[in-house]
Design a protein around this motif. Structure first.
Motif, short mmCIF file in Angstrom:
data_model
loop_
_atom_site.label_atom_id
_atom_site.label_comp_id
_atom_site.label_asym_id
_atom_site.label_seq_id
_atom_site.Cartn_x
_atom_site.Cartn_y
_atom_site.Cartn_z
N ASP A 160 0.82 -1.21 0.00
CA ASP A 160 0.00 0.00 0.00
C ASP A 160 0.86 1.26 0.00
OD1 ASP A 160 -2.21 -1.63 0.02
OD2 ASP A 160 -2.60 -1.40 2.18
N VAL A 161 1.88 1.28 0.85
CA VAL A 161 2.75 2.44 0.94
C VAL A 161 3.55 2.61 -0.36
CG1 VAL A 161 4.78 3.38 2.13
CG2 VAL A 161 2.90 2.43 3.45
N ASP A 162 4.06 1.49 -0.89
CA ASP A 162 4.90 1.57 -2.09
C ASP A 162 4.12 2.03 -3.32
OD1 ASP A 162 7.12 0.93 -0.70
OD2 ASP A 162 7.44 -1.04 -1.61
N THR A 163 2.86 1.61 -3.45
CA THR A 163 2.09 2.05 -4.61
C THR A 163 1.87 3.56 -4.58
OG1 THR A 163 0.06 1.45 -3.42
CG2 THR A 163 0.89 -0.13 -5.05
N ALA A 164 1.59 4.11 -3.40
CA ALA A 164 1.39 5.56 -3.27
C ALA A 164 2.69 6.32 -3.51
CB ALA A 164 0.82 5.89 -1.90
N VAL A 165 3.81 5.81 -2.98
CA VAL A 165 5.10 6.48 -3.16
C VAL A 165 5.55 6.38 -4.61
CG1 VAL A 165 7.54 6.47 -2.49
CG2 VAL A 165 5.79 6.19 -0.75
N ASN A 166 5.35 5.21 -5.25
CA ASN A 166 5.74 5.03 -6.65
C ASN A 166 4.97 5.98 -7.56
OD1 ASN A 166 7.83 3.15 -6.73
ND2 ASN A 166 6.42 1.44 -6.44
N ALA A 167 3.69 6.20 -7.26
CA ALA A 167 2.90 7.13 -8.07
C ALA A 167 3.47 8.54 -8.00
CB ALA A 167 1.45 7.12 -7.60
N ALA A 168 3.92 8.95 -6.80
CA ALA A 168 4.52 10.28 -6.64
C ALA A 168 5.88 10.36 -7.32
CB ALA A 168 4.65 10.61 -5.16
N ILE A 169 6.63 9.27 -7.30
CA ILE A 169 7.97 9.26 -7.93
C ILE A 169 7.85 9.31 -9.45
CG2 ILE A 169 10.00 7.80 -8.32
CD1 ILE A 169 9.71 6.93 -5.36
N ASN A 170 6.90 8.55 -10.00
CA ASN A 170 6.74 8.50 -11.46
C ASN A 170 6.26 9.83 -12.03
OD1 ASN A 170 7.61 5.86 -11.53
ND2 ASN A 170 5.55 5.03 -11.30
N ALA A 171 5.67 10.69 -11.19
CA ALA A 171 5.21 12.00 -11.66
C ALA A 171 6.38 12.94 -11.94
CB ALA A 171 4.27 12.63 -10.63
N VAL A 172 7.54 12.67 -11.33
CA VAL A 172 8.73 13.51 -11.53
C VAL A 172 9.69 12.80 -12.47
CG1 VAL A 172 10.64 14.69 -10.38
CG2 VAL A 172 8.46 14.41 -9.19
N PRO A 173 10.09 13.43 -13.59
CA PRO A 173 11.00 12.76 -14.52
C PRO A 173 12.38 12.52 -13.90
CG PRO A 173 10.60 15.03 -15.21
CD PRO A 173 9.71 14.76 -14.06
N GLN A 174 12.95 11.36 -14.16
CA GLN A 174 14.29 10.92 -13.76
C GLN A 174 14.46 10.72 -12.26
OE1 GLN A 174 17.01 13.74 -15.46
NE2 GLN A 174 16.77 12.93 -17.52
N LEU A 175 13.39 10.84 -11.48
CA LEU A 175 13.51 10.63 -10.04
C LEU A 175 13.68 9.15 -9.70
CD1 LEU A 175 13.57 11.90 -7.25
CD2 LEU A 175 11.10 11.77 -7.17
N ALA A 176 13.03 8.28 -10.48
CA ALA A 176 13.17 6.84 -10.25
C ALA A 176 14.61 6.39 -10.48
CB ALA A 176 12.22 6.07 -11.15
N ALA A 177 15.24 6.91 -11.53
CA ALA A 177 16.64 6.56 -11.82
C ALA A 177 17.56 7.09 -10.72
CB ALA A 177 17.05 7.13 -13.17
#
Length: 196
Positions: A160-177
């Motif tokens: 549950d926590v990871d899905t919400a955090v991943n959604a916020a990370i994917n909204a910012v370009p290159q933040l996942a990398a």
């Protein structure tokens, strides 16, 4: 003769003063007497959160199993420890507690306003007591490899926590990398001059 009496009188006074200053003990204890140290169990203070660490701040772990990994700060627990997550699918760091003395706060932020961590506290991380059998059968069972599985509640909370955090990370370009890369120092680096 009067002169001789005057010279001896001050000498005896000095000798008396010296004998009074020296203490003599008639007995020494055979063993050292152990005194109890004051307990700090009940009066532990929760450490104040650094001003650079706010919910959503990306932290760099400096010690432990995941040292060098970048994680997202979620909240401060009642014990004073920080609740952080990788997220797990992104860089392999699960939700865990970290002492703020072993992190570097970066200027990068993630929007974690939609992440619900209100039900996660220090009791969430408590280990369950293992019941061991004292019989011969119980001893034989211990030899076999037993896989430690996480309770379903912990697994679902992590998802549950990871899905919400991943959604916020994917909204910012290159933040996942950025979160996937590990922090390390090479020869000639001056960490005191870095701007995180």
């Amino acid at each position: 003769m009067a002169i001789a009496a005057k010279t001896t009188a001050p000498a005896t006074k000095v000798a008396e003063k010296k004998t009074k200053a020296v203490k003599t003990f008639s007995y020494y204890p055979a063993d050292d007497v152990k005194s109890r140290l004051p307990s700090s169990k009940g009066n532990r203070k929760v450490s104040k959160l650094r001003s650079s660490i706010t919910p959503g701040t990306v932290l760099i772990l400096l010690a432990g199993r995941f040292r060098g990994k970048r994680v997202v700060f979620l909240k401060q627990l009642t014990s004073g420890l920080l609740l952080v997550t990788g997220p797990f699918k992104l860089n392999g760091v699960p939700m865990r507690r970290v002492n703020q003395a072993y992190v570097i706060a970066t200027s990068t932020k993630v929007d974690v306003s939609k992440v619900n961590v209100s039900n996660i506290d220090d009791k969430f991380f408590a280990k369950e007591a293992s019941k061991t059998e004292k019989s011969a059968e119980g001893f034989a069972k211990q030899d076999a490899k037993v896989q430690n599985t996480l309770p379903a509640a912990k697994v679902s909370a992590q998802k549950d926590v990871d899905t919400a955090v991943n959604a916020a990370i994917n909204a910012v370009p290159q933040l996942a990398a950025y979160l996937k890369t590990r922090f390390s120092l090479s020869k000639g680096d001056a960490p005191h001059l870095f701007k995180f």
